[in-house]
Design a protein around this motif. Sequence first.
Motif, PDB file in Angstrom:
ATOM      1  N   VAL A 136      66.288  41.389  -4.326  1.00 36.22           N
ATOM      2  CA  VAL A 136      67.372  42.323  -4.009  1.00 36.22           C
ATOM      3  C   VAL A 136      66.994  43.683  -4.581  1.00 36.22           C
ATOM      4  O   VAL A 136      66.592  43.790  -5.738  1.00 36.22           O
ATOM      5  N   ARG A 137      67.136  44.726  -3.783  1.00 36.81           N
ATOM      6  CA  ARG A 137      66.932  46.079  -4.274  1.00 36.81           C
ATOM      7  C   ARG A 137      68.169  46.923  -3.987  1.00 36.81           C
ATOM      8  O   ARG A 137      68.723  46.884  -2.876  1.00 36.81           O
ATOM      9  N   HIS A 138      68.594  47.659  -4.991  1.00 39.12           N
ATOM     10  CA  HIS A 138      69.751  48.534  -4.880  1.00 39.12           C
ATOM     11  C   HIS A 138      69.335  49.797  -4.132  1.00 39.12           C
ATOM     12  O   HIS A 138      68.383  50.472  -4.521  1.00 39.12           O
ATOM     13  N   THR A 139      70.029  50.111  -3.051  1.00 40.43           N
ATOM     14  CA  THR A 139      69.700  51.276  -2.224  1.00 40.43           C
ATOM     15  C   THR A 139      70.957  52.107  -1.969  1.00 40.43           C
ATOM     16  O   THR A 139      71.448  52.204  -0.841  1.00 40.43           O
ATOM     17  N   PRO A 140      71.516  52.722  -3.009  1.00 37.58           N
ATOM     18  CA  PRO A 140      72.740  53.514  -2.827  1.00 37.58           C
ATOM     19  C   PRO A 140      72.480  54.783  -2.020  1.00 37.58           C
ATOM     20  O   PRO A 140      71.337  55.194  -1.831  1.00 37.58           O
ATOM     21  N   GLY A 141      73.557  55.381  -1.581  1.00 37.64           N
ATOM     22  CA  GLY A 141      73.487  56.622  -0.811  1.00 37.64           C
ATOM     23  C   GLY A 141      74.483  56.602   0.328  1.00 37.64           C
ATOM     24  O   GLY A 141      75.347  57.469   0.436  1.00 37.64           O
ATOM     25  N   HIS A 142      74.383  55.596   1.187  1.00 30.24           N
ATOM     26  CA  HIS A 142      75.409  55.398   2.211  1.00 30.24           C
ATOM     27  C   HIS A 142      76.690  54.915   1.554  1.00 30.24           C
ATOM     28  O   HIS A 142      77.790  55.333   1.913  1.00 30.24           O
ATOM     29  N   SER A 143      76.528  54.041   0.572  1.00 30.35           N
ATOM     30  CA  SER A 143      77.635  53.580  -0.270  1.00 30.35           C
ATOM     31  C   SER A 143      77.040  53.276  -1.642  1.00 30.35           C
ATOM     32  O   SER A 143      75.842  53.017  -1.767  1.00 30.35           O
ATOM     33  N   PRO A 144      77.864  53.283  -2.688  1.00 27.58           N
ATOM     34  CA  PRO A 144      77.304  53.144  -4.044  1.00 27.58           C
ATOM     35  C   PRO A 144      76.706  51.786  -4.341  1.00 27.58           C
ATOM     36  O   PRO A 144      75.855  51.664  -5.225  1.00 27.58           O
ATOM     37  N   GLY A 145      77.131  50.751  -3.618  1.00 27.90           N
ATOM     38  CA  GLY A 145      76.624  49.406  -3.885  1.00 27.90           C
ATOM     39  C   GLY A 145      75.724  48.861  -2.801  1.00 27.90           C
ATOM     40  O   GLY A 145      75.516  47.639  -2.722  1.00 27.90           O
ATOM     41  N   GLY A 146      75.156  49.730  -1.982  1.00 33.92           N
ATOM     42  CA  GLY A 146      74.275  49.262  -0.916  1.00 33.92           C
ATOM     43  C   GLY A 146      73.045  48.560  -1.468  1.00 33.92           C
ATOM     44  O   GLY A 146      72.457  48.985  -2.457  1.00 33.92           O
ATOM     45  N   VAL A 147      72.665  47.452  -0.822  1.00 28.57           N
ATOM     46  CA  VAL A 147      71.462  46.720  -1.220  1.00 28.57           C
ATOM     47  C   VAL A 147      70.674  46.328   0.022  1.00 28.57           C
ATOM     48  O   VAL A 147      71.183  46.341   1.139  1.00 28.57           O
ATOM     49  N   MET A 148      69.414  45.989  -0.219  1.00 30.57           N
ATOM     50  CA  MET A 148      68.595  45.398   0.833  1.00 30.57           C
ATOM     51  C   MET A 148      67.929  44.148   0.283  1.00 30.57           C
ATOM     52  O   MET A 148      67.820  43.943  -0.928  1.00 30.57           O
ATOM     53  N   PHE A 149      67.469  43.287   1.194  1.00 27.97           N
ATOM     54  CA  PHE A 149      66.854  42.013   0.838  1.00 27.97           C
ATOM     55  C   PHE A 149      65.440  41.985   1.407  1.00 27.97           C
ATOM     56  O   PHE A 149      65.247  42.132   2.618  1.00 27.97           O
ATOM     57  N   TYR A 150      64.452  41.780   0.520  1.00 32.63           N
ATOM     58  CA  TYR A 150      63.054  41.852   0.930  1.00 32.63           C
ATOM     59  C   TYR A 150      62.344  40.536   0.635  1.00 32.63           C
ATOM     60  O   TYR A 150      62.429  40.005  -0.477  1.00 32.63           O
TER      61      TYR A 150
END
Length: 220
Positions: A136-150
Amino acid sequence: MVEPNSNGVQIAIQPFVLGPYETNCYVVTPEGGRDCWIIDASFDPEEMISHIRRLGLTPRAILLTHAHLDHIAGLGRVREAFPGIPVLLHRAEHEWLANPVLNLSAMTGEPIREGDPDGELADGQELTLGPLHWIVRHTPGHSPGGVMFYCEEAGVALVGDSLFNGSVARTDFPGSSPQTLADSIRRVLYQLPATTRVFPGHGPPTTIGREMKSNPFVRA
């Protein structure tokens, strides 16, 4: 279905384009396995639920890329279909599921309140699904808790609304930030191998290499 990568790793990623915002929700299954994840649950998830039942899959978790209304509106129906399934979400948005102002549903006149999540997603967290390992990587910007799964083994990334094919997510919502989003894309997503196949929250798939070369909003 995602074809085998250069390492021969197979994984099934079945998209479902749901609701008025045409949100991509995914059922992820290691090829030949029965355990699956549900990535986001938008409006009218019946087609996705039917797919899982038809194939005899066992959903192990609902993983939320973030908690805007178009990614959570079907949670109640999915929870009803699969009792006890845990819902996991980044801590920065734990209050959003039950708060129509934060999840943006208040402005639609049909407020969404989906209760509380069952667990947390955090940057660097490792997850397993069958034989496959994910991070899991935290990718904020669009929303503060946005994440992606790699998943490095399969060469795939499910990125939510952070990066699209030829575009990026909106940053005019409360809690959004164009500078933070651009930093997330460059610092996290653009550090993945160029061959990584990207499955976004809206629109068609792409690759990291393609976006690094041609995305007009965030250059490498």
